[in-house]
Motif scaffolding. Structure first.
Motif, PDB file in Angstrom:
ATOM      1  N   GLU A  22      32.346  11.178 -36.496  1.00 49.14           N
ATOM      2  CA  GLU A  22      33.141  12.345 -36.130  1.00 49.14           C
ATOM      3  C   GLU A  22      34.037  12.796 -37.285  1.00 49.14           C
ATOM      4  O   GLU A  22      34.257  13.987 -37.469  1.00 49.14           O
ATOM      5  N   ARG A  25      31.742  14.666 -39.737  1.00 42.59           N
ATOM      6  CA  ARG A  25      31.360  15.963 -39.184  1.00 42.59           C
ATOM      7  C   ARG A  25      32.524  16.955 -39.209  1.00 42.59           C
ATOM      8  O   ARG A  25      32.308  18.160 -39.201  1.00 42.59           O
ATOM      9  N   GLY A  26      33.741  16.440 -39.199  1.00 37.92           N
ATOM     10  CA  GLY A  26      34.915  17.290 -39.281  1.00 37.92           C
ATOM     11  C   GLY A  26      35.364  17.886 -37.965  1.00 37.92           C
ATOM     12  O   GLY A  26      36.183  18.798 -37.944  1.00 37.92           O
ATOM     13  N   HIS A  27      34.865  17.367 -36.858  1.00 39.05           N
ATOM     14  CA  HIS A  27      35.241  17.921 -35.554  1.00 39.05           C
ATOM     15  C   HIS A  27      36.669  17.541 -35.187  1.00 39.05           C
ATOM     16  O   HIS A  27      37.440  18.387 -34.742  1.00 39.05           O
ATOM     17  N   VAL A  28      36.981  16.293 -35.316  1.00 38.32           N
ATOM     18  CA  VAL A  28      38.294  15.791 -34.906  1.00 38.32           C
ATOM     19  C   VAL A  28      38.832  14.883 -36.013  1.00 38.32           C
ATOM     20  O   VAL A  28      38.700  13.671 -35.965  1.00 38.32           O
ATOM     21  N   LEU A  29      39.452  15.481 -37.005  1.00 36.82           N
ATOM     22  CA  LEU A  29      39.855  14.718 -38.182  1.00 36.82           C
ATOM     23  C   LEU A  29      40.934  13.687 -37.883  1.00 36.82           C
ATOM     24  O   LEU A  29      40.741  12.490 -38.095  1.00 36.82           O
ATOM     25  N   GLN A  31      42.233  12.716 -35.037  1.00 38.67           N
ATOM     26  CA  GLN A  31      41.899  11.822 -33.938  1.00 38.67           C
ATOM     27  C   GLN A  31      40.961  10.717 -34.400  1.00 38.67           C
ATOM     28  O   GLN A  31      41.080   9.571 -33.976  1.00 38.67           O
ATOM     29  N   ALA A  32      40.027  11.044 -35.284  1.00 42.67           N
ATOM     30  CA  ALA A  32      39.100  10.042 -35.802  1.00 42.67           C
ATOM     31  C   ALA A  32      39.826   9.020 -36.666  1.00 42.67           C
ATOM     32  O   ALA A  32      39.577   7.815 -36.560  1.00 42.67           O
TER      33      ALA A  32
END
Length: 81
Positions: A22, A25-29, A31-32
């Protein structure tokens, strides 16, 4: 206790890889990143030699889970989630 440590480390590795995917992919920086840190901290907890420190860490983790579940219930009942 050794089998528990191995199972916990394996589970943390799987979740760390998922958080890493994740992150890439850069969706949830953020949070990841926080997820990777939290999973690593919880996975390293049983490897401590100090029993008092282990107990304190376990209690902190349990209360964080309880409080987050309560927060989720409040937000869900208010229609915010």
């Amino acid at each position: 206790m050794n089998l528990i440590r191995i199972a916990l480390a394996g589970g943390a590795l799987i979740y760390g890889v998922l958080f890493g995917i994740e992150l890439v992919r850069g969706h949830v920086l953020w949070q990841a990143v926080l997820g990777i840190i939290a999973v690593a901290a919880l996975a390293l907890l049983p490897f401590t030699k100090n029993e008092h420190q282990l107990h304190d860490g376990e209690m902190i983790a349990v209360w964080i889970c309880i409080l987050l579940f309560g927060l989720y219930a409040i937000l869900k009942s208010g229609g915010l989630v």
